[in-house]
Design a protein around this motif. Sequence first.
Motif, PDB file in Angstrom:
ATOM      1  N   TRP B  85      12.510  -1.154  -2.737  1.00  0.00           N
ATOM      2  CA  TRP B  85      11.341  -1.224  -1.869  1.00  0.00           C
ATOM      3  C   TRP B  85      11.788  -1.475  -0.445  1.00  0.00           C
ATOM      4  O   TRP B  85      12.699  -2.259  -0.211  1.00  0.00           O
ATOM      5  CB  TRP B  85      10.403  -2.346  -2.310  1.00  0.00           C
ATOM      6  N   SER B  87      11.500  -3.413   2.337  1.00  0.00           N
ATOM      7  CA  SER B  87      10.858  -4.700   2.668  1.00  0.00           C
ATOM      8  C   SER B  87      10.341  -4.731   4.100  1.00  0.00           C
ATOM      9  O   SER B  87       9.271  -5.267   4.365  1.00  0.00           O
ATOM     10  CB  SER B  87      11.834  -5.847   2.491  1.00  0.00           C
ATOM     11  N   GLN B  90       7.167  -2.987   4.366  1.00  0.00           N
ATOM     12  CA  GLN B  90       6.110  -3.730   3.672  1.00  0.00           C
ATOM     13  C   GLN B  90       5.631  -4.912   4.509  1.00  0.00           C
ATOM     14  O   GLN B  90       4.436  -5.188   4.597  1.00  0.00           O
ATOM     15  CB  GLN B  90       6.629  -4.248   2.323  1.00  0.00           C
ATOM     16  N   MET B  91       6.582  -5.600   5.155  1.00  0.00           N
ATOM     17  CA  MET B  91       6.190  -6.754   5.954  1.00  0.00           C
ATOM     18  C   MET B  91       5.324  -6.337   7.141  1.00  0.00           C
ATOM     19  O   MET B  91       4.345  -7.011   7.482  1.00  0.00           O
ATOM     20  CB  MET B  91       7.421  -7.523   6.430  1.00  0.00           C
ATOM     21  N   ILE B  94       1.927  -5.793   5.871  1.00  0.00           N
ATOM     22  CA  ILE B  94       1.217  -7.055   5.621  1.00  0.00           C
ATOM     23  C   ILE B  94       0.663  -7.600   6.941  1.00  0.00           C
ATOM     24  O   ILE B  94      -0.508  -7.992   7.037  1.00  0.00           O
ATOM     25  CB  ILE B  94       2.147  -8.091   4.974  1.00  0.00           C
ATOM     26  N   ARG B  95       1.507  -7.603   7.973  1.00  0.00           N
ATOM     27  CA  ARG B  95       1.061  -8.113   9.279  1.00  0.00           C
ATOM     28  C   ARG B  95      -0.106  -7.292   9.819  1.00  0.00           C
ATOM     29  O   ARG B  95      -1.055  -7.840  10.370  1.00  0.00           O
ATOM     30  CB  ARG B  95       2.222  -8.079  10.289  1.00  0.00           C
ATOM     31  N   GLU B  98      -3.185  -8.261   8.089  1.00  0.00           N
ATOM     32  CA  GLU B  98      -3.666  -9.542   8.612  1.00  0.00           C
ATOM     33  C   GLU B  98      -4.416  -9.340   9.931  1.00  0.00           C
ATOM     34  O   GLU B  98      -5.509  -9.866  10.135  1.00  0.00           O
ATOM     35  CB  GLU B  98      -2.489 -10.486   8.871  1.00  0.00           C
ATOM     36  N   ILE B 112       0.827  -2.439  -0.536  1.00  0.00           N
ATOM     37  CA  ILE B 112       2.232  -2.476  -0.105  1.00  0.00           C
ATOM     38  C   ILE B 112       3.197  -2.010  -1.188  1.00  0.00           C
ATOM     39  O   ILE B 112       4.379  -1.842  -0.941  1.00  0.00           O
ATOM     40  CB  ILE B 112       2.675  -3.855   0.425  1.00  0.00           C
TER      41      ILE B 112
END
Lengths: 401, 302
Positions: B85, B87, B90-91, B94-95, B98, B112
Amino acid sequence: MTTIDHLNPPTGHMADNVVGFARALRAAGIPVGPGAVIDALNALQVVEIGNRADVYATLEAIFVKRHEHMLIFAQAFDLFFRAAEDWKHMLDSVPLPDHARKKPPPASRRVQEALAQPSMRDEEQQVQEQELRLSVSDKEILQKKDFAQMSAAEIAEVTRAIANMKLPQAELRTRRYRPDAKGLKLDMRRTLRSSLRTGGEIIDIRKLGRIEKPAPIVALLDISGSMSEYTRLFLHFLHAITDARKRVSVFLFGTRLTNVTRALRARDPDEALASCSSSVEDWAGGTRIATSLHSFNKLWGRRVLGQGAIVLLISDGLEREADDKLAFEMDRLHRSCRRLIWLNPLLRYSGFEAKAQGIKMMLPHVDEFRPVHNLTSMEGLIEALSAPPPPHHRSLIRSAA
Amino acid sequence: MSASALPTSVDGMLELLTSRGYLAERSLATVTYLSLRMGRPLFLEGEAGVGKTEIAKVLSAALGRKLIRLQCYEGLDVASAVYEWSSAAQMIAIRLAEAAGDTDRDQLSSDIFAERFLIKRPLLQALEPDVAGAPVLLIDELDRADEAFEAYLLEILSDFQVTIPEFGTIKAPQPPIVIITSNRTREIHDALKRRCLYHWVDYPEAERELAIVKSRVPDISAKLSQQVVRFVQALRDQDFYKSPGVAETIDWATALTELDARSLTPQLVGDTLGALLKYQDDIARMQGDTLQKVLKDATSEN
């Protein structure tokens, strides 16, 4: 046969016999617990006692949990129920090994002794009192030696000793990782997955650490005449570590090199040793160490020394035709393995000096040079495998040379 | 690259390989043909430089399939062989979620772990459908990977599917053509070999090697090519630690052509021996009388 009562297994002759038989199996090396005996008694109520084959299959299904025990079970059953109608005198009817006229098949002697023991209640005590006797075999050239004639006491002693030895622990760091809280590498995948529980906020960091594995072992075992006292013992030892570790390769050499790794794997020691001796042509012949090492380097070196293997060279180093070729091959072997440990039975004599030409040739190319003999020898072997190399082993070699 | 149909006979296979400059033994062509027909992986073992890897390249070119190569090494794991994956991406996702005010956790996790965050490594790529037909998957030098990887491979080769816990199962619509090579720096497990068709690739005999040299080094003179092949064949009869493979023969022939050699001389051989022998001990043995003798045999006119 009436209905089965699982809580009250039958008593009387049959129960005695099954219990006795279970003890005999235990003595012959098959682990049989009391639970299995009760299972067997219950099962025997279901089958026709009169039918020998059914009884055999029933008992085998219950007592034998590993493929390598099948042969021992078969022999024990044959001996034990030989006189099925005369079950009371069963123990007396078993011939002692001395009475055996023809050569018994492998494992037979163990089974017979196990059955012939007058009382098996304190068999372990008896075994502990037994001293290990090494039988010095005759120098028979090109003759198939029968390993299976090892007595139950010897086997028990050796196996017990080996079981008590601490096999070398994991020592090689591999390049493979596993989850490890103390690890040094960040495991992003698991960290992210756990962060989803907190709505994407990374709170606990998951780590990875290296997996450690024991180093592979490659044993080169000299089976020439001068080594014959020890050969059997070492093979038992190697069989034990082959069981316990995944990556052990075993080669025998006399005048020729033979790979017996497969023969030693996943079998009863007797079976393993028998199949070894059948695959080797030159038991107790002369040695030609240089030639054997050459064929090992050429045919097997790259195939078994690839993953940081430790080589155990078990030989007395008595080579008639020692020349530069021997030094050359030793050097090549030394350079292609992680550690080369030479175990030499002659070192047990305190006044031993490396006078033989072959030994002088070989010494500069080994990392360690250790004495080996009998049971102590195996402890030495274990030490050799698990301890870090002694700081002054080089000076030992120099003084020996 | 044009997709062509699978050959329908051993002779067809031989022709196919020959048309691409791979002069195979009949036995090798047979086992390759069978592996295509039966859909079983082909397991090639042999000394270095005998053309194990080459056959995968030639097959993919001749059949017009994509070649996917997985070079094995110690410590090869799922992340570098199958998938991982991304990462970082993906992060960021996520942000962004948010920032956009999305607080639905289930939605977030399914977002994600979508395919666009999946980095596909060779084994997973080989399971993907391809317009030209199933790709050729070359798993090179499997002996360098460890046993754990071998066990994993066994699973993939048995049903050609990969299960990704966060994502689901990916199954190949058509299994790839699998070729596994090994230099025997360790023994491969029986379980894996059992699934494959096994072939030991040996050094070629003189005649075939001559044909190979001529096809690979077209500029070489007839006389020199004969001498080269005779010399190499003689070397293989000697008891060297590492005999030269076909790749070395081709290298050497190329080197000699580059030096404009017309015929072998002791001086020339001595200077270029490093193209053939790769161990100092072996090179040291090929000096003086031995060299003279082998050279004399190779250059004699008969």
